[in-house]
Design a protein around this motif. Sequence first.
Motif, short mmCIF file in Angstrom:
data_model
loop_
_atom_site.label_atom_id
_atom_site.label_comp_id
_atom_site.label_asym_id
_atom_site.label_seq_id
_atom_site.Cartn_x
_atom_site.Cartn_y
_atom_site.Cartn_z
N LYS B 70 0.77 -1.21 -0.04
CA LYS B 70 0.11 0.09 0.07
C LYS B 70 0.98 1.33 0.04
O LYS B 70 0.87 2.34 0.73
CB LYS B 70 -0.93 0.04 1.26
N TYR B 71 1.65 1.16 -0.92
CA TYR B 71 2.49 2.31 -0.99
C TYR B 71 2.93 2.65 -2.51
O TYR B 71 3.20 1.92 -3.24
CB TYR B 71 4.04 1.68 -0.68
N ILE B 72 2.89 3.97 -2.83
CA ILE B 72 3.17 4.54 -4.10
C ILE B 72 4.27 5.47 -4.11
O ILE B 72 4.50 6.26 -2.90
CB ILE B 72 2.05 5.10 -4.83
N SER B 73 5.11 5.79 -5.03
CA SER B 73 6.28 6.83 -5.13
C SER B 73 6.18 7.39 -6.61
O SER B 73 5.75 6.80 -7.67
CB SER B 73 7.41 5.97 -4.90
N LEU B 74 6.81 8.59 -6.48
CA LEU B 74 7.16 9.22 -7.59
C LEU B 74 8.47 9.68 -7.56
O LEU B 74 9.11 10.17 -6.45
CB LEU B 74 6.20 10.59 -7.70
N PHE B 75 9.45 9.40 -8.67
CA PHE B 75 10.46 9.61 -8.65
C PHE B 75 10.68 10.90 -9.81
O PHE B 75 10.24 10.68 -10.98
CB PHE B 75 11.57 8.53 -9.03
N ILE B 76 11.43 11.85 -9.51
CA ILE B 76 11.89 12.89 -10.32
C ILE B 76 13.25 12.91 -10.72
O ILE B 76 14.01 13.24 -9.75
CB ILE B 76 11.42 14.35 -9.92
N ARG B 77 13.59 12.60 -12.08
CA ARG B 77 15.26 12.85 -12.12
C ARG B 77 15.86 14.16 -12.66
O ARG B 77 14.82 14.76 -13.29
CB ARG B 77 15.64 11.63 -13.23
N ASP B 78 16.78 14.32 -12.51
CA ASP B 78 17.40 15.64 -12.88
C ASP B 78 16.62 16.78 -12.60
O ASP B 78 16.16 17.59 -13.58
CB ASP B 78 17.80 15.25 -14.43
N SER B 79 16.20 17.07 -11.48
CA SER B 79 15.14 18.00 -10.95
C SER B 79 15.61 19.24 -11.64
O SER B 79 16.84 19.75 -11.40
CB SER B 79 14.95 17.66 -9.52
N GLN B 80 14.63 20.22 -11.74
CA GLN B 80 14.75 21.57 -12.37
C GLN B 80 14.14 22.31 -11.44
O GLN B 80 13.15 22.15 -10.56
CB GLN B 80 14.51 21.72 -13.61
N PRO B 81 14.47 23.87 -11.22
CA PRO B 81 13.92 24.64 -10.45
C PRO B 81 12.52 24.87 -11.00
O PRO B 81 11.48 25.15 -10.10
CB PRO B 81 14.64 26.15 -11.04
N SER B 82 12.13 24.57 -12.05
CA SER B 82 10.54 24.83 -12.61
C SER B 82 9.78 23.46 -12.22
O SER B 82 8.63 23.48 -12.08
CB SER B 82 10.71 24.70 -14.19
N ASP B 83 10.62 22.57 -11.43
CA ASP B 83 9.61 21.31 -10.82
C ASP B 83 9.43 21.99 -9.23
O ASP B 83 8.66 21.14 -8.63
CB ASP B 83 10.66 20.15 -10.81
N SER B 84 9.72 23.03 -9.00
CA SER B 84 9.25 23.36 -7.84
C SER B 84 7.83 23.71 -7.69
O SER B 84 7.45 24.40 -8.28
CB SER B 84 10.27 24.78 -7.35
N ALA B 85 7.07 22.91 -6.62
CA ALA B 85 5.66 22.84 -6.73
C ALA B 85 5.18 21.96 -5.55
O ALA B 85 6.13 21.52 -4.96
CB ALA B 85 5.05 22.42 -8.07
N THR B 86 3.91 21.84 -5.37
CA THR B 86 3.35 20.85 -4.51
C THR B 86 2.82 19.76 -5.17
O THR B 86 2.28 19.87 -6.36
CB THR B 86 2.21 21.56 -3.60
N TYR B 87 3.39 18.66 -4.88
CA TYR B 87 3.01 17.43 -5.24
C TYR B 87 2.09 16.46 -4.63
O TYR B 87 2.24 16.05 -3.36
CB TYR B 87 4.22 16.59 -5.78
N LEU B 88 0.86 16.22 -5.39
CA LEU B 88 -0.08 15.52 -4.65
C LEU B 88 -0.30 14.11 -5.15
O LEU B 88 -0.42 13.91 -6.39
CB LEU B 88 -1.50 16.22 -4.94
N CYS B 89 -0.61 13.13 -4.19
CA CYS B 89 -0.66 11.60 -5.04
C CYS B 89 -2.36 11.57 -4.56
O CYS B 89 -2.79 12.31 -3.77
CB CYS B 89 -0.01 10.65 -3.96
N ALA B 90 -2.83 10.71 -5.41
CA ALA B 90 -4.24 10.75 -5.43
C ALA B 90 -4.75 9.32 -5.74
O ALA B 90 -3.85 8.66 -6.63
CB ALA B 90 -5.07 11.56 -6.46
N MET B 91 -5.57 8.70 -5.20
CA MET B 91 -6.21 7.20 -5.79
C MET B 91 -7.58 7.05 -5.76
O MET B 91 -8.20 8.06 -4.94
CB MET B 91 -5.43 6.37 -4.86
N ARG B 92 -8.25 6.34 -6.28
CA ARG B 92 -9.72 5.86 -6.28
C ARG B 92 -9.85 4.36 -6.57
O ARG B 92 -9.17 3.75 -7.11
CB ARG B 92 -10.40 6.86 -7.40
N LEU B 93 -11.29 4.28 -6.57
CA LEU B 93 -11.57 2.83 -6.69
C LEU B 93 -11.80 2.75 -8.31
O LEU B 93 -11.76 3.77 -8.92
CB LEU B 93 -13.03 2.54 -6.07
N SER B 94 -12.20 1.48 -8.75
CA SER B 94 -12.46 1.42 -10.14
C SER B 94 -13.66 1.75 -10.80
O SER B 94 -13.85 1.90 -11.91
CB SER B 94 -11.96 -0.18 -10.56
N ASN B 95 -14.65 2.12 -9.57
CA ASN B 95 -16.02 2.30 -10.45
C ASN B 95 -16.72 3.96 -9.95
O ASN B 95 -17.54 4.00 -10.20
CB ASN B 95 -17.06 1.29 -9.77
#
Lengths: 118, 111
Positions: B70-95
């Motif tokens: 029950k774990y999700i990840s996001l990797f950002i390679r070669d990060s840039q100043p333009s990547d500065s932001a808030t990152y939100l994870c989200a999930m939902r059921l199938s229906n």
Amino acid sequence: KAGVTQTPRYLIKTRGQQVTLSCSPISGHRSVSWYQQTPGQGLQFLFEYFSETQRNKGNFPGRFSGRQFSNSRSEMNVSTLELGDSALYLCASSPGGLAGGPRTDTQYFGPGTRLTVL
Amino acid sequence: QKEVEQDPGPLSVPEGAIVSLNCTYSNSAFQYFMWYRQYSRKGPELLMYTYSSGNKEDGRFTAQVDKSSKYISLFIRDSQPSDSATYLCAMRLSNNNDMRFGAGTRLTVKP
């Protein structure tokens, strides 16, 4: 393709008033969902409309209501405003899938309407 | 306990670093997992969308889903100043479209 548009972008109201927010989805999208974003509670689902019918509803009081028109545009209404209703209200559109079928579509957000209740 | 847990940060990294963002969740019925990026005073922008477990790569971004943990990840390679932001994870059921969001992680990439 034009993105999701929301009007107005900013609103200031006083307690007890009511407010109506508008959302125009991406062309061809039939589903519109509404979310409330606050610093304390984050993003919370309000409801979803598909083909002019409410398909899902979150855990918000009845003061929050919405509707959808035949062109898929949607409005959200909040009656008897409270201070705690101050938030960014976001609309998200998606193709909508088939009624009763699995929901494989993704949601795209508009810029939001920032509501301040004084 | 919240349904979706995400460390709000803030997280500050130098330009070019690899960034790792994570969320855990409690509802094993979630099937669809998303990452959104939100710049200040803007609406969330969809970055990655994955179904069930596995990896998905798109340019500098890689999303991983481990349903057994029950774990999700996001990797950002070669990060840039333009990547500065808030990152939100989200999930939902199938229906349904009722997405459950994490609190968001505020990321700053310093030049």
